[in-house]
Design a protein around this motif. Structure first.
Motif, PDB file in Angstrom:
ATOM      1  N   THR A 293      41.139  70.726  49.307  1.00 28.30           N
ATOM      2  CA  THR A 293      40.044  70.084  49.992  1.00 28.30           C
ATOM      3  C   THR A 293      40.675  68.503  48.378  1.00 28.30           C
ATOM      4  OG1 THR A 293      39.034  71.779  49.098  1.00 28.30           O
ATOM      5  CG2 THR A 293      37.897  69.553  49.159  1.00 28.30           C
ATOM      6  N   LEU A 294      40.050  67.321  50.012  1.00 34.83           N
ATOM      7  CA  LEU A 294      40.122  66.098  49.016  1.00 34.83           C
ATOM      8  C   LEU A 294      38.712  66.333  48.536  1.00 34.83           C
ATOM      9  CD1 LEU A 294      42.124  63.408  48.446  1.00 34.83           C
ATOM     10  CD2 LEU A 294      41.460  62.653  50.607  1.00 34.83           C
ATOM     11  N   ASP A 295      38.603  64.977  47.005  1.00 35.89           N
ATOM     12  CA  ASP A 295      37.438  64.757  47.041  1.00 35.89           C
ATOM     13  C   ASP A 295      37.693  62.849  46.959  1.00 35.89           C
ATOM     14  OD1 ASP A 295      35.519  62.932  45.456  1.00 35.89           O
ATOM     15  OD2 ASP A 295      35.618  63.794  43.822  1.00 35.89           O
ATOM     16  N   ARG A 296      37.327  62.767  48.697  1.00 38.01           N
ATOM     17  CA  ARG A 296      37.053  61.373  48.944  1.00 38.01           C
ATOM     18  C   ARG A 296      36.766  60.423  47.860  1.00 38.01           C
ATOM     19  NH1 ARG A 296      36.311  64.968  52.814  1.00 38.01           N
ATOM     20  NH2 ARG A 296      37.840  65.134  55.496  1.00 38.01           N
ATOM     21  N   ASP A 297      35.535  60.027  47.778  1.00 43.71           N
ATOM     22  CA  ASP A 297      35.284  59.028  47.319  1.00 43.71           C
ATOM     23  C   ASP A 297      36.069  59.073  46.545  1.00 43.71           C
ATOM     24  OD1 ASP A 297      33.355  58.924  48.896  1.00 43.71           O
ATOM     25  OD2 ASP A 297      31.778  59.612  47.626  1.00 43.71           O
ATOM     26  N   ARG A 298      36.655  60.300  45.763  1.00 44.81           N
ATOM     27  CA  ARG A 298      37.417  59.794  44.268  1.00 44.81           C
ATOM     28  C   ARG A 298      38.967  59.158  44.629  1.00 44.81           C
ATOM     29  NH1 ARG A 298      36.588  62.074  38.631  1.00 44.81           N
ATOM     30  NH2 ARG A 298      38.601  61.994  37.885  1.00 44.81           N
ATOM     31  N   PHE A 299      39.301  59.447  45.637  1.00 44.66           N
ATOM     32  CA  PHE A 299      40.350  59.132  46.387  1.00 44.66           C
ATOM     33  C   PHE A 299      40.316  57.369  46.406  1.00 44.66           C
ATOM     34  CE2 PHE A 299      42.957  58.874  49.963  1.00 44.66           C
ATOM     35  CZ  PHE A 299      44.570  58.613  49.538  1.00 44.66           C
ATOM     36  N   TRP A 300      39.292  57.108  46.874  1.00 46.01           N
ATOM     37  CA  TRP A 300      39.644  55.830  47.650  1.00 46.01           C
ATOM     38  C   TRP A 300      39.504  54.787  46.781  1.00 46.01           C
ATOM     39  CZ3 TRP A 300      42.270  54.818  51.601  1.00 46.01           C
ATOM     40  CH2 TRP A 300      42.567  55.729  52.754  1.00 46.01           C
ATOM     41  N   ASP A 301      38.477  55.274  45.627  1.00 43.23           N
ATOM     42  CA  ASP A 301      38.658  54.456  44.992  1.00 43.23           C
ATOM     43  C   ASP A 301      39.899  54.204  43.417  1.00 43.23           C
ATOM     44  OD1 ASP A 301      35.917  54.508  45.081  1.00 43.23           O
ATOM     45  OD2 ASP A 301      35.430  55.567  43.642  1.00 43.23           O
ATOM     46  N   LEU A 302      40.416  55.716  44.198  1.00 44.21           N
ATOM     47  CA  LEU A 302      41.670  55.179  43.108  1.00 44.21           C
ATOM     48  C   LEU A 302      42.733  54.527  43.562  1.00 44.21           C
ATOM     49  CD1 LEU A 302      43.777  58.422  42.178  1.00 44.21           C
ATOM     50  CD2 LEU A 302      44.584  56.592  42.678  1.00 44.21           C
ATOM     51  N   VAL A 303      42.206  54.820  45.269  1.00 43.71           N
ATOM     52  CA  VAL A 303      43.229  53.140  46.259  1.00 43.71           C
ATOM     53  C   VAL A 303      42.680  52.092  45.730  1.00 43.71           C
ATOM     54  CG1 VAL A 303      43.885  53.307  47.853  1.00 43.71           C
ATOM     55  CG2 VAL A 303      43.857  55.623  47.251  1.00 43.71           C
ATOM     56  N   VAL A 304      41.474  51.906  46.168  1.00 44.03           N
ATOM     57  CA  VAL A 304      40.893  50.400  46.066  1.00 44.03           C
ATOM     58  C   VAL A 304      41.592  49.979  44.421  1.00 44.03           C
ATOM     59  CG1 VAL A 304      39.161  48.933  46.037  1.00 44.03           C
ATOM     60  CG2 VAL A 304      39.131  50.707  48.087  1.00 44.03           C
ATOM     61  N   GLY A 305      41.285  50.513  43.338  1.00 44.39           N
ATOM     62  CA  GLY A 305      41.432  50.574  41.915  1.00 44.39           C
ATOM     63  C   GLY A 305      42.896  49.361  42.261  1.00 44.39           C
ATOM     64  N   ALA A 306      43.755  50.426  41.747  1.00 44.97           N
ATOM     65  CA  ALA A 306      45.052  50.492  42.044  1.00 44.97           C
ATOM     66  C   ALA A 306      45.628  49.340  43.048  1.00 44.97           C
ATOM     67  CB  ALA A 306      46.031  51.125  42.613  1.00 44.97           C
ATOM     68  N   VAL A 307      45.507  48.447  43.975  1.00 47.51           N
ATOM     69  CA  VAL A 307      45.403  47.320  45.233  1.00 47.51           C
ATOM     70  C   VAL A 307      44.695  46.991  44.128  1.00 47.51           C
ATOM     71  CG1 VAL A 307      44.997  46.352  47.274  1.00 47.51           C
ATOM     72  CG2 VAL A 307      45.450  48.686  47.045  1.00 47.51           C
ATOM     73  N   LYS A 308      44.028  46.957  43.562  1.00 48.54           N
ATOM     74  CA  LYS A 308      43.192  45.759  42.432  1.00 48.54           C
ATOM     75  C   LYS A 308      44.278  45.596  41.560  1.00 48.54           C
ATOM     76  CE  LYS A 308      38.254  45.776  43.713  1.00 48.54           C
ATOM     77  NZ  LYS A 308      36.771  46.338  43.327  1.00 48.54           N
ATOM     78  N   GLY A 309      44.592  46.647  41.036  1.00 45.52           N
ATOM     79  CA  GLY A 309      44.938  46.180  39.633  1.00 45.52           C
ATOM     80  C   GLY A 309      46.823  45.337  40.028  1.00 45.52           C
ATOM     81  N   LEU A 310      47.693  45.547  41.379  1.00 45.26           N
ATOM     82  CA  LEU A 310      48.485  44.687  41.535  1.00 45.26           C
ATOM     83  C   LEU A 310      47.306  43.017  41.150  1.00 45.26           C
ATOM     84  CD1 LEU A 310      49.539  46.854  44.761  1.00 45.26           C
ATOM     85  CD2 LEU A 310      50.898  46.633  42.243  1.00 45.26           C
ATOM     86  N   GLY A 311      46.604  42.802  41.281  1.00 48.82           N
ATOM     87  CA  GLY A 311      46.617  41.310  40.746  1.00 48.82           C
ATOM     88  C   GLY A 311      46.545  40.497  42.205  1.00 48.82           C
ATOM     89  N   ASP A 312      47.334  39.286  42.092  1.00 47.34           N
ATOM     90  CA  ASP A 312      48.423  38.159  43.097  1.00 47.34           C
ATOM     91  C   ASP A 312      49.630  38.340  42.484  1.00 47.34           C
ATOM     92  OD1 ASP A 312      47.626  37.699  46.144  1.00 47.34           O
ATOM     93  OD2 ASP A 312      46.245  36.840  45.276  1.00 47.34           O
ATOM     94  N   PRO A 313      50.217  38.744  42.961  1.00 47.71           N
ATOM     95  CA  PRO A 313      50.781  38.695  42.463  1.00 47.71           C
ATOM     96  C   PRO A 313      52.645  37.417  42.904  1.00 47.71           C
ATOM     97  CG  PRO A 313      51.706  40.735  43.070  1.00 47.71           C
ATOM     98  CD  PRO A 313      50.739  39.998  43.325  1.00 47.71           C
TER      99      PRO A 313
END
Ligand code: BDR
Ligand code: CA
Length: 313
Positions: A293-313
């Motif tokens: 079972t996936l914790d959807r909110d936790r998963f999408w927060d993680l994905v969005v956070g990681a994409v933010k974390g890339l910045g604008d290389p």
């Protein structure tokens, strides 16, 4: 941070997995290897290098892997990922130079150069390279911390009624990996079909406003169309491969259960099926687990956070 080798066939969801792995500080990408799967090895490798550029990855070896399965004829998925393997966005020219070693060799060298228990393998394509590496240097089986793979499923297929793409493309390799004796967590279709990038998710990602975020938005636009036309998914595409990376970053994004799993090699209708024995609670020594079972909110927060974390290389 957890050190991972991402063995992938980008592939829209592989590309997202690679971006998430680089963007989240809780994992440390130590190598990227490519394998024929969604497209031919030339296209896949080019895609991986281009995505590496978009993510701003430097100093991480990328190696080209197997051009075909161990036993069976090659099989690709242009209906899902397009002729390039990554249709939709315009890809930049790669700037990363390929490591000269074959993927299986780079995997062996990397695992053996680190202490026991340091490296987690995260395969998100057919398991050809991983099986080759385990046969090339059997000591990696005890040295790897665990294998967290996207593939298979409990009672669900996509390429056939019984089998998932990554497993059915190279069932013999998958059999080697599931039976090797290392810990394997199978992030299968029954889990990844809970990770649907619906419109709200796509809006959250594009709102980030950076180049990598726009790229993810374009990937999702194409992938949404594939999943609508091929499988009739109404709400959006599942980002399968990103789920495996997310589990390594934060095991609390999903629940898993210990269950013996092996791969069917011979069935007329079931070759490539991951056969999970759910008859009774698994024994203490069971080394295979299935995501549940996936914790959807936790998963999408993680994905969005990681994409933010890339910045604008
Ligand atoms: C898997 O197959 C590929 O199309 C995706 O990249 C994912 O790894 C899903 O069955
Ligand atoms: Ca993949």
């Amino acid at each position: 941070a957890r050190k991972i080798i991402l063995d992938c066939d980008p592939g829209h969801d592989d590309a997202i997995a690679l971006l998430v792995a680089h963007g989240d500080p809780r994992v440390d990408l130590v190598a990227v290897t490519t394998v024929a799967g969604n497209q031919t090895i030339d296209k896949i490798t080019r895609n991986a290098l281009a995505v590496g550029r978009i993510a701003g990855i430097t100093g991480v070896p990328f190696a080209r892997g197997a051009e075909r399965p161990l036993v069976r004829s090659p099989r690709i998925a242009p209906d899902i990922h397009g002729d390039s393997g990554l249709d939709g966005p315009v890809l930049p020219e790669p700037v990363i130079e390929l490591d000269p070693r074959p993927a299986a060799q780079l995997i062996v060298d990397t695992v053996m150069a680190h202490p026991a228990g340091a490296i987690t393998l995260v395969p998100t394509g057919p398991l050809t390279n991983i099986a080759l590496a385990a046969r090339l240097e059997p000591r990696i089986v005890d040295r790897v911390r665990e294998v967290v793979l996207m593939g298979g499923g409990v009672g669900v297929g996509n390429t056939t009624a019984a089998a998932e793409f990554n497993i059915v493309v190279d069932p013999e390799a998958a059999h080697v990996v599931f039976d090797a004796g290392w810990a394997v967590t199978m992030v299968g279709l029954d889990l990844t079909h809970q990770a649907i990038a619906d419109d709200a998710v796509a809006e959250r990602i594009t709102a980030i406003g950076t180049a990598p975020a726009r790229f993810v938005g374009e990937l999702l636009d194409f992938f949404r169309g594939s999943y609508r036309h091929v499988f009739g998914f109404p709400d959006g595409p599942p980002v399968h491969d990103a789920c495996a990376v997310a589990f390594v970053i934060d095991p609390d994004v999903m629940t898993t259960r210990a269950v013996p799993i092996t791969v069917e090699l011979h069935g007329e209708h079931t070759a490539g099926m991951t056969v999970a024995d759910l008859r009774r609670p698994a024994l203490e020594e069971c080394r295979t687990r299935a995501a549940v079972t996936l914790d959807r909110d936790r998963f999408w927060d993680l994905v969005v956070g990681a994409v933010k974390g890339l910045g604008d290389p």
